[in-house]
Design a protein around this motif. Structure first.
Motif, PDB file in Angstrom:
ATOM      1  N   ASP A 136     -28.367  21.226  11.100  1.00  0.00           N
ATOM      2  CA  ASP A 136     -29.360  22.070  11.175  1.00  0.00           C
ATOM      3  C   ASP A 136     -30.181  22.515   9.983  1.00  0.00           C
ATOM      4  OD1 ASP A 136     -27.459  23.550  10.042  1.00  0.00           O
ATOM      5  OD2 ASP A 136     -27.678  25.518  11.157  1.00  0.00           O
ATOM      6  N   GLY A 137     -29.819  21.728   8.687  1.00  0.00           N
ATOM      7  CA  GLY A 137     -30.268  21.760   7.289  1.00  0.00           C
ATOM      8  C   GLY A 137     -29.589  22.099   6.427  1.00  0.00           C
ATOM      9  N   LEU A 138     -30.165  22.674   5.124  1.00  0.00           N
ATOM     10  CA  LEU A 138     -29.298  23.267   4.079  1.00  0.00           C
ATOM     11  C   LEU A 138     -28.682  24.536   4.585  1.00  0.00           C
ATOM     12  CD1 LEU A 138     -31.234  22.219   1.111  1.00  0.00           C
ATOM     13  CD2 LEU A 138     -29.146  21.330   1.667  1.00  0.00           C
ATOM     14  N   ARG A 139     -27.487  24.842   4.347  1.00  0.00           N
ATOM     15  CA  ARG A 139     -26.922  26.245   4.529  1.00  0.00           C
ATOM     16  C   ARG A 139     -26.517  26.934   3.149  1.00  0.00           C
ATOM     17  NH1 ARG A 139     -23.218  26.791   9.870  1.00  0.00           N
ATOM     18  NH2 ARG A 139     -24.278  25.891  11.284  1.00  0.00           N
ATOM     19  N   LEU A 140     -26.395  28.040   3.085  1.00  0.00           N
ATOM     20  CA  LEU A 140     -26.006  28.860   1.988  1.00  0.00           C
ATOM     21  C   LEU A 140     -24.475  29.061   1.999  1.00  0.00           C
ATOM     22  CD1 LEU A 140     -26.602  30.658  -0.497  1.00  0.00           C
ATOM     23  CD2 LEU A 140     -26.900  32.611   1.161  1.00  0.00           C
ATOM     24  N   GLY A 141     -23.935  28.757   0.862  1.00  0.00           N
ATOM     25  CA  GLY A 141     -22.630  28.849   0.767  1.00  0.00           C
ATOM     26  C   GLY A 141     -22.035  29.655  -0.527  1.00  0.00           C
ATOM     27  N   VAL A 142     -21.040  30.201  -0.558  1.00  0.00           N
ATOM     28  CA  VAL A 142     -20.306  31.015  -1.705  1.00  0.00           C
ATOM     29  C   VAL A 142     -19.173  30.431  -2.004  1.00  0.00           C
ATOM     30  CG1 VAL A 142     -19.640  33.193  -2.420  1.00  0.00           C
ATOM     31  CG2 VAL A 142     -21.604  33.145  -0.796  1.00  0.00           C
ATOM     32  N   ARG A 143     -19.222  29.922  -3.185  1.00  0.00           N
ATOM     33  CA  ARG A 143     -17.698  29.233  -3.638  1.00  0.00           C
ATOM     34  C   ARG A 143     -16.439  30.445  -3.857  1.00  0.00           C
ATOM     35  NH1 ARG A 143     -16.503  27.496  -9.287  1.00  0.00           N
ATOM     36  NH2 ARG A 143     -14.812  25.880  -8.913  1.00  0.00           N
ATOM     37  N   THR A 144     -15.342  30.358  -3.426  1.00  0.00           N
ATOM     38  CA  THR A 144     -14.578  31.395  -3.629  1.00  0.00           C
ATOM     39  C   THR A 144     -13.067  30.595  -3.779  1.00  0.00           C
ATOM     40  OG1 THR A 144     -13.684  31.602  -1.327  1.00  0.00           O
ATOM     41  CG2 THR A 144     -15.618  32.855  -1.891  1.00  0.00           C
ATOM     42  N   ALA A 145     -12.103  31.284  -4.112  1.00  0.00           N
ATOM     43  CA  ALA A 145     -10.718  30.927  -4.077  1.00  0.00           C
ATOM     44  C   ALA A 145     -10.375  30.413  -3.078  1.00  0.00           C
ATOM     45  CB  ALA A 145      -9.812  31.966  -4.639  1.00  0.00           C
ATOM     46  N   SER A 146     -10.831  30.729  -1.768  1.00  0.00           N
ATOM     47  CA  SER A 146     -10.362  30.346  -0.605  1.00  0.00           C
ATOM     48  C   SER A 146     -11.213  29.016   0.055  1.00  0.00           C
ATOM     49  CB  SER A 146     -10.535  31.308   0.558  1.00  0.00           C
ATOM     50  OG  SER A 146      -9.844  32.334   0.294  1.00  0.00           O
ATOM     51  N   GLY A 147     -12.207  28.615  -0.817  1.00  0.00           N
ATOM     52  CA  GLY A 147     -12.949  27.631  -0.607  1.00  0.00           C
ATOM     53  C   GLY A 147     -14.498  28.040  -0.241  1.00  0.00           C
ATOM     54  N   VAL A 148     -15.190  27.358   0.451  1.00  0.00           N
ATOM     55  CA  VAL A 148     -16.782  27.667   0.443  1.00  0.00           C
ATOM     56  C   VAL A 148     -17.108  28.434   1.731  1.00  0.00           C
ATOM     57  CG1 VAL A 148     -19.113  26.898   0.494  1.00  0.00           C
ATOM     58  CG2 VAL A 148     -17.463  25.808  -0.888  1.00  0.00           C
ATOM     59  N   LEU A 149     -17.427  29.781   1.648  1.00  0.00           N
ATOM     60  CA  LEU A 149     -17.723  30.578   2.712  1.00  0.00           C
ATOM     61  C   LEU A 149     -19.029  30.040   3.573  1.00  0.00           C
ATOM     62  CD1 LEU A 149     -17.103  33.098   4.417  1.00  0.00           C
ATOM     63  CD2 LEU A 149     -18.854  34.281   2.859  1.00  0.00           C
ATOM     64  N   ASP A 150     -19.132  29.845   4.662  1.00  0.00           N
ATOM     65  CA  ASP A 150     -20.140  29.447   5.523  1.00  0.00           C
ATOM     66  C   ASP A 150     -20.849  30.720   5.829  1.00  0.00           C
ATOM     67  OD1 ASP A 150     -21.948  28.999   7.572  1.00  0.00           O
ATOM     68  OD2 ASP A 150     -20.652  27.294   8.496  1.00  0.00           O
ATOM     69  N   VAL A 151     -21.933  31.145   5.111  1.00  0.00           N
ATOM     70  CA  VAL A 151     -22.518  32.389   5.249  1.00  0.00           C
ATOM     71  C   VAL A 151     -22.977  32.505   6.578  1.00  0.00           C
ATOM     72  CG1 VAL A 151     -24.565  33.828   4.521  1.00  0.00           C
ATOM     73  CG2 VAL A 151     -22.930  32.508   2.666  1.00  0.00           C
TER      74      VAL A 151
ATOM     75  N   SER B 278     -20.345  41.855   0.400  1.00  0.00           N
ATOM     76  CA  SER B 278     -19.563  42.617   1.317  1.00  0.00           C
ATOM     77  C   SER B 278     -19.083  41.528   2.280  1.00  0.00           C
ATOM     78  CB  SER B 278     -20.459  43.804   2.119  1.00  0.00           C
ATOM     79  OG  SER B 278     -19.763  44.354   2.943  1.00  0.00           O
ATOM     80  N   LEU B 279     -19.899  40.860   2.792  1.00  0.00           N
ATOM     81  CA  LEU B 279     -19.627  39.868   3.564  1.00  0.00           C
ATOM     82  C   LEU B 279     -18.401  38.874   3.218  1.00  0.00           C
ATOM     83  CD1 LEU B 279     -20.474  38.286   6.349  1.00  0.00           C
ATOM     84  CD2 LEU B 279     -21.741  36.689   5.036  1.00  0.00           C
ATOM     85  N   VAL B 280     -18.570  38.357   1.724  1.00  0.00           N
ATOM     86  CA  VAL B 280     -17.377  37.633   1.445  1.00  0.00           C
ATOM     87  C   VAL B 280     -16.317  38.513   1.630  1.00  0.00           C
ATOM     88  CG1 VAL B 280     -16.627  36.600  -0.848  1.00  0.00           C
ATOM     89  CG2 VAL B 280     -19.120  36.456  -0.070  1.00  0.00           C
ATOM     90  N   ASN B 281     -16.037  39.845   1.085  1.00  0.00           N
ATOM     91  CA  ASN B 281     -15.052  40.344   1.104  1.00  0.00           C
ATOM     92  C   ASN B 281     -14.343  40.405   2.390  1.00  0.00           C
ATOM     93  OD1 ASN B 281     -15.452  41.040  -1.686  1.00  0.00           O
ATOM     94  ND2 ASN B 281     -16.362  43.195  -1.316  1.00  0.00           N
ATOM     95  N   GLN B 282     -15.165  40.746   3.558  1.00  0.00           N
ATOM     96  CA  GLN B 282     -14.767  40.892   4.893  1.00  0.00           C
ATOM     97  C   GLN B 282     -14.250  39.551   5.456  1.00  0.00           C
ATOM     98  OE1 GLN B 282     -16.515  43.775   7.629  1.00  0.00           O
ATOM     99  NE2 GLN B 282     -17.784  44.619   5.936  1.00  0.00           N
ATOM    100  N   ALA B 283     -14.924  38.598   4.956  1.00  0.00           N
ATOM    101  CA  ALA B 283     -14.498  37.255   5.443  1.00  0.00           C
ATOM    102  C   ALA B 283     -12.984  36.554   4.945  1.00  0.00           C
ATOM    103  CB  ALA B 283     -15.514  36.277   5.134  1.00  0.00           C
ATOM    104  N   GLU B 284     -12.603  37.059   3.704  1.00  0.00           N
ATOM    105  CA  GLU B 284     -11.299  36.812   3.227  1.00  0.00           C
ATOM    106  C   GLU B 284     -10.225  36.767   4.298  1.00  0.00           C
ATOM    107  OE1 GLU B 284     -10.454  35.233   0.616  1.00  0.00           O
ATOM    108  OE2 GLU B 284     -12.521  35.241  -0.367  1.00  0.00           O
ATOM    109  N   GLY B 285      -9.320  35.967   4.373  1.00  0.00           N
ATOM    110  CA  GLY B 285      -8.347  35.484   5.441  1.00  0.00           C
ATOM    111  C   GLY B 285      -8.639  35.037   6.808  1.00  0.00           C
ATOM    112  N   ASP B 286      -9.905  34.762   6.970  1.00  0.00           N
ATOM    113  CA  ASP B 286     -10.321  33.963   8.281  1.00  0.00           C
ATOM    114  C   ASP B 286     -10.602  32.487   7.734  1.00  0.00           C
ATOM    115  OD1 ASP B 286     -11.364  33.142  10.428  1.00  0.00           O
ATOM    116  OD2 ASP B 286     -12.757  34.940  10.843  1.00  0.00           O
ATOM    117  N   ARG B 287      -9.658  31.585   7.876  1.00  0.00           N
ATOM    118  CA  ARG B 287      -9.893  30.312   7.243  1.00  0.00           C
ATOM    119  C   ARG B 287     -10.941  29.750   8.137  1.00  0.00           C
ATOM    120  NH1 ARG B 287      -9.410  29.153   3.174  1.00  0.00           N
ATOM    121  NH2 ARG B 287      -9.439  27.151   3.744  1.00  0.00           N
ATOM    122  N   LEU B 288     -11.145  30.082   9.326  1.00  0.00           N
ATOM    123  CA  LEU B 288     -12.282  29.226   9.921  1.00  0.00           C
ATOM    124  C   LEU B 288     -13.688  29.385   9.306  1.00  0.00           C
ATOM    125  CD1 LEU B 288     -11.119  30.015  13.881  1.00  0.00           C
ATOM    126  CD2 LEU B 288     -10.650  27.966  12.089  1.00  0.00           C
ATOM    127  N   LEU B 289     -13.869  30.383   8.572  1.00  0.00           N
ATOM    128  CA  LEU B 289     -15.171  30.615   8.135  1.00  0.00           C
ATOM    129  C   LEU B 289     -15.311  29.802   6.561  1.00  0.00           C
ATOM    130  CD1 LEU B 289     -15.447  34.533   8.884  1.00  0.00           C
ATOM    131  CD2 LEU B 289     -16.545  32.501   9.998  1.00  0.00           C
TER     132      LEU B 289
END
Length: 298
Positions: free
Chosen positions: A10-25, A60-71
């Protein structure tokens, strides 16, 4: 926070690089937004336009997403886009390192030298850069890029960094023969994909002093440029303040702050070997990561 963009169907997406990988925002927002106090920015431009509140919501989104590997996605599996994909302006500073001025036998400028690139010049980390058929003198330039986060007009040097969102690595690729035809440098500076940005846009809180960062360039693994932003003639505060006296800076505008010594143009004529097909150029800046692009015949 380390931000990036990457390609999806669907085009370019925003991601956040973390210790768990890149969060699909986008995916994370769709799953978690209901529990957040504010809307999560879906794109980098929305994040830039939203200011501190948008950045806090994303954190806040990054913090809450931690632990959900599917994201999270594995960064090596991603095709990155330019870390700032839609800048309103790309403003560049010429001849802004003391030793670079010395190697080119040019006097130190009395004011920052401004020129521009256009959006066609944008390229991503890992993307091939075509060498234009109209030039045989393509040069590399390692540069620190400033990304503006708030509308700035007539700002003082003392307050200038308050208007910064973050920083990234850039390569101000230059067709020297086209550049030197006239006193205006545009023809040699805004060829297609001549402004790679990335791989990450790093928020300013992670950087500290932008005027004291190691900066380097390697071509096929050979160190060509090796300096520090402390050698800039006009530092980041002075650059932002000066440009804001000339024009309004808007969120998402990108400023390339100049390059240190070691470019091909600075070598004696008999030692000048410009970029050719297959050459791999890596720009690395302390804390901002390494930006790599391969040169290819157009």
């Amino acid at each position: 926070m380390d931000l990036l963009t990457y390609m999806e169907t669907d085009g370019l997406r925003l991601g956040v690089r973390t210790a768990s990988g890149v969060l699909d925002v986008k995916a994370a927002a769709g799953k978690i937004t209901a529990s957040l106090n504010a809307a999560v920015p879906a794109t980098l431009q929305e994040l830039l336009d939203g200011g501190d509140a948008a950045l806090a919501s994303l954190q806040s989104l990054v913090n809450q997403a931690e632990g959900d590997r599917l994201l999270f996605k594995e960064e090596p599996d991603l095709t990155l886009g330019p870390c700032v994909p839609n800048p309103g302006k790309i403003i560049c500073i010429g001849l802004n390192y003391r030793k670079h001025a010395e190697e080119t036998n040019l006097p130190l400028p009395a004011y920052p030298i401004l020129f521009n690139k256009f959006a066609n010049a944008l390229a991503a980390h890992g993307e091939d850069v075509p060498l234009p058929r109209s030039s045989d003198k393509i040069d590399y330039e390692a540069e620190l890029a400033i990304v503006i986060g708030k509308t700035a007009k007539y700002v003082s040097k003392e307050e200038a960094l308050d208007y910064v969102f973050g920083y990234c690595a850039a390569n101000d690729l230059s067709a020297r023969d086209l550049q030197s035809r006239t006193s205006q440098w545009l023809a040699g500076k805004s060829c297609d994909k001549f402004a790679p940005l990335g791989p990450y846009l790093v928020t300013k809180d992670e950087i500290g002093n932008p005027n004291d960062l190691a900066i380097s360039c390697k071509v096929n693994g050979e160190l060509r440029q090796n300096s520090n932003t402390s050698d800039m003639i006009y530092n980041c505060e002075e650059i932002i303040s000066y440009i804001s006296q000339c024009m309004t800076l808007e969120p998402g505008d990108v400023i390339l702050t100049g390059t240190p010594e070691g470019v091909v143009q600075g070598f004696p004529p008999e030692k000048q070997v410009y970029l050719k097909h297959g050459d791999v150029v890596t720009i690395e800046i302390q804390r901002l990561g390494a930006l790599t692009n391969r040169m290819v015949t157009e």
